[in-house]
Design an enzyme around this catalytic site. Structure first.
Site, PDB file in Angstrom:
ATOM      1  CG  ASP A 296      -0.266  -0.401   2.524  1.00 34.75           C
ATOM      2  OD1 ASP A 296       0.979  -0.380   2.574  1.00 34.75           O
ATOM      3  OD2 ASP A 296      -0.967  -0.729   3.491  1.00 34.75           O
TER       4      ASP A 296
ATOM      5  CD  GLU B 157      -8.415   1.227   7.928  1.00 44.38           C
ATOM      6  OE1 GLU B 157      -8.370   0.288   8.768  1.00 44.38           O
ATOM      7  OE2 GLU B 157      -7.771   2.283   8.069  1.00 44.38           O
TER       8      GLU B 157
ATOM      9  CG  HIS C  28      -5.452  -1.985   8.990  1.00 50.25           C
ATOM     10  ND1 HIS C  28      -5.543  -0.730   9.554  1.00 50.25           N
ATOM     11  CD2 HIS C  28      -4.123  -2.236   8.915  1.00 50.25           C
ATOM     12  CE1 HIS C  28      -4.335  -0.269   9.795  1.00 50.25           C
ATOM     13  NE2 HIS C  28      -3.452  -1.169   9.426  1.00 50.25           N
TER      14      HIS C  28
ATOM     15  CG  ASN D  90      -8.402  -1.190  12.180  1.00 48.98           C
ATOM     16  OD1 ASN D  90      -7.468  -1.841  11.719  1.00 48.98           O
ATOM     17  ND2 ASN D  90      -8.909  -0.144  11.561  1.00 48.98           N
TER      18      ASN D  90
HETATM   19  C1  GLP Z   1      -0.015   0.104   8.617  1.00 46.92           C
HETATM   20  C2  GLP Z   1       0.147  -0.690   7.300  1.00 46.92           C
HETATM   21  C3  GLP Z   1      -0.096  -2.149   7.514  1.00 46.92           C
HETATM   22  C4  GLP Z   1       0.588  -2.567   8.817  1.00 46.92           C
HETATM   23  C5  GLP Z   1      -0.117  -1.957   9.993  1.00 46.92           C
HETATM   24  C6  GLP Z   1       0.520  -2.244  11.350  1.00 46.92           C
HETATM   25  O1  GLP Z   1      -0.989   1.052   8.584  1.00 46.92           O
HETATM   26  N1  GLP Z   1      -0.643  -0.213   6.189  1.00 46.92           N
HETATM   27  O2  GLP Z   1       0.396  -2.873   6.394  1.00 46.92           O
HETATM   28  O3  GLP Z   1       0.545  -3.960   8.953  1.00 46.92           O
HETATM   29  O4  GLP Z   1      -0.322  -0.583   9.810  1.00 46.92           O
HETATM   30  O5  GLP Z   1       1.610  -1.432  11.566  1.00 46.92           O
HETATM   31  P1  GLP Z   1       2.605  -1.565  12.798  1.00 46.92           P
HETATM   32  O6  GLP Z   1       3.515  -2.681  12.471  1.00 46.92           O
HETATM   33  O7  GLP Z   1       3.307  -0.248  12.867  1.00 46.92           O
HETATM   34  O8  GLP Z   1       1.765  -1.837  13.986  1.00 46.92           O
END
Ligand code: GLP
Length: 249
Positions: free
Chosen positions: A74, A149, A144, A142
């Site tokens: 993304d 989402e 995702h 959440n």
């Molecule tokens: C981000 C990314 C996800 C990631 C998630 C968790 O927003 N788009 O691909 O897995 O959040 O991130 P973190 O590892 O910082 O908790």
């Protein structure tokens, strides 16, 4: 939900986030070293940082990534690749510039231009590479995956999405003071992610335990995007004791 076979992930629980990173890096390295054209799906966020650090160390110790092609999940919409909050910037800094990947082989969806065109082109580029062999995946608090989402369709493809306020708040720490987290992003869809032949889901810390519980201990539902992973026969969940608290797999 239509009647489809459900699978449980192969779970590995380790003592610390460092041990998790070492295990995940090992799996990626084995994949890279045993294929002529390894195609990786890659993730951003805090969790994979230690994995990239280990891959960079492996490169310094002699592993080549020259045959690798990669596709990130993304990107924020409206940010150019040079913006410090852009995932393109994160990937260059933490991975692409630390290894010997060939220019143009590390794909990140473009946050600029016509989103529908970019989304179609991204899917076509993944297909032209032969599909993703190993997808590194994180999970949001959440539930995702990528930026899919809650509410995302399980057959969704790469597209532009509106970020939840909770996601924007969680990610604000990655943006310079005074700059806003974008409201939209372009993300591989859940359907796109499920086409990866193998998925390595990584989660560390207690803050992720509820999301993991919802993902694997309740029937798959759009309310928890990661629960779609129950439809995939080859998910490897590598997590630390904190994240694994709610799991009985
Ligand atoms: C981000 C990314 C996800 C990631 C998630 C968790 O927003 N788009 O691909 O897995 O959040 O991130 P973190 O590892 O910082 O908790």
């Amino acid at each position: 939900m239509t009647q489809r076979a459900l699978y449980r992930p192969a779970l590995v629980v380790l003592e610390s986030p460092e041990a998790v990173a070492a295990e995940v890096a090992q799996r990626i390295l084995r994949f890279v070293e045993t294929r002529a054209h390894p195609v990786l799906g890659l993730a951003t966020g805090r969790t994979p940082l230690a994995v990239y650090a280990r891959l960079a160390a492996a490169h310094r110790a002699g592993t080549s990534f020259a045959a690798v092609e990669s596709f990130n999940l993304d990107e924020y919409f409206g940010l150019g690749p040079a913006h410090p909050g852009a995932f393109a910037c994160y990937m260059r800094r933490h991975f692409f510039e630390q290894v010997d990947m060939l220019a143009g082989h590390g794909h990140v969806p473009s946050g600029l231009g016509d989103p529908a065109l970019e989304a179609r082109a991204y899917e076509a580029t993944i297909a032209a590479a032969g599909g993703i062999g190993l997808q590194l995946l994180g999970i949001g608090r959440n539930g995702h995956i990528g930026f899919n989402e809650p509410g995302s369709e399980f057959d969704s493809r790469t597209r532009i999405v509106t970020l939840d306020e909770s996601t924007r708040r969680a990610n604000a720490k990655d943006f310079p003071e005074g700059t806003e987290v974008p409201r939209e992003a372009i993300t591989m869809g859940i359907g796109t992610i499920l086409e990866a032949r193998r998925i390595v889901l990584v989660a560390t810390g207690e803050a992720k335990s509820e999301a993991l519980h919802a993902a694997f201990h309740r029937p798959p539902s759009r309310g928890c995007p990661a629960s779609a992973l129950q439809l995939h026969p080859r998910v490897e969940l590598v997590c630390d004791v904190g994240a694994a608290q709610g799991l009985r797999l």
